[in-house]
Write a protein that holds these residues in place. Structure first.
Motif, PDB file in Angstrom:
ATOM      1  N   LEU A  30     -34.925 -28.172 -29.800  1.00 28.60           N
ATOM      2  CA  LEU A  30     -34.859 -26.801 -30.309  1.00 28.60           C
ATOM      3  C   LEU A  30     -35.984 -26.523 -31.294  1.00 28.60           C
ATOM      4  CD1 LEU A  30     -33.254 -24.179 -30.201  1.00 28.60           C
ATOM      5  CD2 LEU A  30     -31.817 -25.041 -32.056  1.00 28.60           C
ATOM      6  N   VAL A  31     -36.326 -27.514 -32.106  1.00 24.81           N
ATOM      7  CA  VAL A  31     -37.438 -27.369 -33.055  1.00 24.81           C
ATOM      8  C   VAL A  31     -38.732 -27.081 -32.309  1.00 24.81           C
ATOM      9  CG1 VAL A  31     -38.905 -28.640 -34.680  1.00 24.81           C
ATOM     10  CG2 VAL A  31     -36.409 -28.783 -34.885  1.00 24.81           C
ATOM     11  N   LEU A  32     -39.023 -27.879 -31.290  1.00 26.35           N
ATOM     12  CA  LEU A  32     -40.257 -27.708 -30.524  1.00 26.35           C
ATOM     13  C   LEU A  32     -40.272 -26.385 -29.777  1.00 26.35           C
ATOM     14  CD1 LEU A  32     -41.133 -31.194 -28.992  1.00 26.35           C
ATOM     15  CD2 LEU A  32     -42.534 -29.794 -30.496  1.00 26.35           C
ATOM     16  N   TYR A  33     -39.127 -26.013 -29.245  1.00 26.56           N
ATOM     17  CA  TYR A  33     -39.047 -24.772 -28.462  1.00 26.56           C
ATOM     18  C   TYR A  33     -39.326 -23.555 -29.330  1.00 26.56           C
ATOM     19  CZ  TYR A  33     -37.147 -21.306 -25.218  1.00 26.56           C
ATOM     20  OH  TYR A  33     -36.984 -20.222 -24.389  1.00 26.56           O
ATOM     21  N   ALA A  35     -40.843 -23.529 -32.236  1.00 28.41           N
ATOM     22  CA  ALA A  35     -42.214 -23.604 -32.736  1.00 28.41           C
ATOM     23  C   ALA A  35     -43.202 -23.135 -31.673  1.00 28.41           C
ATOM     24  CB  ALA A  35     -42.539 -25.038 -33.154  1.00 28.41           C
ATOM     25  N   ALA A  36     -42.993 -23.569 -30.433  1.00 29.38           N
ATOM     26  CA  ALA A  36     -43.869 -23.144 -29.338  1.00 29.38           C
ATOM     27  C   ALA A  36     -43.789 -21.642 -29.130  1.00 29.38           C
ATOM     28  CB  ALA A  36     -43.499 -23.882 -28.055  1.00 29.38           C
ATOM     29  N   ALA A 156     -35.299 -23.565 -40.022  1.00 36.01           N
ATOM     30  CA  ALA A 156     -35.856 -22.241 -39.734  1.00 36.01           C
ATOM     31  C   ALA A 156     -37.373 -22.202 -39.802  1.00 36.01           C
ATOM     32  CB  ALA A 156     -35.262 -21.214 -40.716  1.00 36.01           C
ATOM     33  N   PHE A 157     -37.988 -23.302 -40.210  1.00 33.95           N
ATOM     34  CA  PHE A 157     -39.444 -23.329 -40.362  1.00 33.95           C
ATOM     35  C   PHE A 157     -40.247 -23.345 -39.057  1.00 33.95           C
ATOM     36  CE2 PHE A 157     -38.333 -24.855 -44.664  1.00 33.95           C
ATOM     37  CZ  PHE A 157     -39.177 -24.050 -45.418  1.00 33.95           C
ATOM     38  N   PRO A 158     -39.752 -23.905 -37.940  1.00 37.70           N
ATOM     39  CA  PRO A 158     -40.611 -24.064 -36.753  1.00 37.70           C
ATOM     40  C   PRO A 158     -41.340 -22.813 -36.272  1.00 37.70           C
ATOM     41  CG  PRO A 158     -38.679 -25.420 -36.497  1.00 37.70           C
ATOM     42  CD  PRO A 158     -38.466 -24.627 -37.758  1.00 37.70           C
ATOM     43  N   PRO A 159     -40.696 -21.624 -36.171  1.00 34.74           N
ATOM     44  CA  PRO A 159     -41.482 -20.452 -35.743  1.00 34.74           C
ATOM     45  C   PRO A 159     -42.607 -20.111 -36.710  1.00 34.74           C
ATOM     46  CG  PRO A 159     -39.120 -19.975 -35.688  1.00 34.74           C
ATOM     47  CD  PRO A 159     -39.283 -21.271 -36.372  1.00 34.74           C
ATOM     48  N   LEU A 177     -38.185 -14.171 -37.772  1.00 41.00           N
ATOM     49  CA  LEU A 177     -37.735 -15.287 -36.944  1.00 41.00           C
ATOM     50  C   LEU A 177     -37.164 -16.401 -37.823  1.00 41.00           C
ATOM     51  CD1 LEU A 177     -40.689 -15.428 -34.381  1.00 41.00           C
ATOM     52  CD2 LEU A 177     -38.454 -14.324 -34.094  1.00 41.00           C
ATOM     53  N   PHE A 178     -37.806 -16.631 -38.964  1.00 45.03           N
ATOM     54  CA  PHE A 178     -37.271 -17.579 -39.944  1.00 45.03           C
ATOM     55  C   PHE A 178     -35.878 -17.140 -40.400  1.00 45.03           C
ATOM     56  CE2 PHE A 178     -36.452 -18.845 -44.289  1.00 45.03           C
ATOM     57  CZ  PHE A 178     -36.850 -20.178 -44.353  1.00 45.03           C
ATOM     58  N   ALA A 179     -35.742 -15.867 -40.730  1.00 46.26           N
ATOM     59  CA  ALA A 179     -34.453 -15.345 -41.203  1.00 46.26           C
ATOM     60  C   ALA A 179     -33.393 -15.427 -40.109  1.00 46.26           C
ATOM     61  CB  ALA A 179     -34.624 -13.898 -41.670  1.00 46.26           C
ATOM     62  N   LEU A 180     -33.804 -15.219 -38.866  1.00 43.09           N
ATOM     63  CA  LEU A 180     -32.856 -15.303 -37.747  1.00 43.09           C
ATOM     64  C   LEU A 180     -32.240 -16.696 -37.669  1.00 43.09           C
ATOM     65  CD1 LEU A 180     -31.517 -14.512 -35.066  1.00 43.09           C
ATOM     66  CD2 LEU A 180     -33.711 -14.962 -33.934  1.00 43.09           C
ATOM     67  N   ILE A 181     -33.080 -17.732 -37.683  1.00 35.38           N
ATOM     68  CA  ILE A 181     -32.549 -19.096 -37.592  1.00 35.38           C
ATOM     69  C   ILE A 181     -31.766 -19.453 -38.852  1.00 35.38           C
ATOM     70  CG2 ILE A 181     -33.163 -21.530 -37.315  1.00 35.38           C
ATOM     71  CD1 ILE A 181     -35.584 -20.675 -35.730  1.00 35.38           C
TER      72      ILE A 181
END
Length: 303
Positions: A30-33, A35-36, A156-159, A177-181
């Protein structure tokens, strides 16, 4: 006179599978997804080699943070049925190996990120690792039922990382996106903790169902789902995304709220009666995958 051989009682070197397990590969997906998705949705294209390197750094950083988390929580993991089979409590990896492995991955990932992309992305990666280890694992998790609320920032950092690696800056969309996660994390983990709360109680971890009870946890999970849904849809009316993301976020958020309402209405106190909680937990994972996939589709397919 022939001397008797003395058995070597030193632990065998850890297998690569055990070291890989220390990185929490399920979480890393999920982190990689995400972030990508942040990287691909950014308005500045990144060279494929640099994009791969950035994602590799994020994966290594997440893996290092996971290994350090397992190093610190080895004794707690041994007390919980869900985690007793992990490499450290099962005795397949010693704590010193886990510590060195985690520190090595973390430092290498930050240095490489700075060299391959930019200083901002490297700084955010370092902050995310330290936040997960120090703020969440060491400070919040063993002390307060709000551990997931504040600690949700760690995931929440990956995006932000993907976006910063591509652009060298952070704008409103990656912050949303950070706030969403961040807002998604409490209902996601509270749904899980409701049907495994006996594990947390046995380990002495003050998760919300253990401290405040099942009813209060269900209510909090529902309440956090409301701002989460609002933040998920917000990029569309703000003009930051197009209709593909907007329609997807609206539909998926409506389903999420429906499941959260079913959890709120549930009165079961035993895991066997917590089907709504299990459904919400499973859907919450799908929710993020679909939303971030729609984000990329929106950025690439619409003018």
């Amino acid at each position: 006179m022939t001397s008797l051989a003395i058995p070597d009682e030193r632990p065998l070197p850890a297998e690569w599978r055990d070291l890989f397990a220390l990185t929490k590969p399920k979480v890393m997906r999920l982190v990689l997804y995400t972030a990508a998705a942040g990287l691909l949705a950014a308005p500045v294209p990144l060279h494929p080699v640099l994009a791969f390197t950035a994602l590799l750094c994020i994966a290594l950083g997440a893996g290092g943070a996971g290994a350090l988390n397992m190093w610190y929580e080895a004794e707690l993991d041994a007390k919980m049925r869900r985690t007793a089979g992990r490499p450290l409590p099962a005795g397949r990896v010693d704590r010193q190996t886990a510590l060195h492995f985690g520190v090595g991955l973390s430092v290498f990932s930050v240095v490489l990120m700075g060299l391959a992309t930019n200083v901002l992305a490297a700084a955010i990666l370092a902050i995310s690792i330290l936040f997960y280890l120090v703020v969440y694992t060491m400070w919040l998790k063993p002390r307060t039922a709000q551990n997931i609320v504040i600690g949700g920032a760690a995931g929440a950092f990956p995006p932000l990382l993907g976006w910063a690696a591509a652009t060298g800056n952070v704008t409103l969309l990656p912050l949303l996106l950070f706030a969403l996660i961040f807002l998604w994390t409490p209902p996601h983990f509270w749904a899980l903790s409701l049907f495994v709360r006996s594990d947390y109680a046995a380990a002495g971890i003050p998760m919300l169902p253990v401290v405040a009870g099942v009813t209060a946890t269900r209510r909090q999970a529902f309440l956090y789902s409301l701002p989460m849904a609002a933040v998920a849809v917000a990029p569309w009316p703000l003009g930051l995304t197009g209709w593909i993301y907007g329609a997807t976020a609206s539909a998926m958020s409506a389903v999420f709220l429906l499941l959260a309402a079913r959890v709120l209405a549930n009165r079961a106190t035993e895991p066997a009666g917590m089907k709504p909680e299990k459904q919400m937990f499973a859907f919450s994972i799908l929710y993020l995958f679909v939303l971030f996939g729609a984000l990329v589709a929106d950025a690439k397919l619409l003018p």
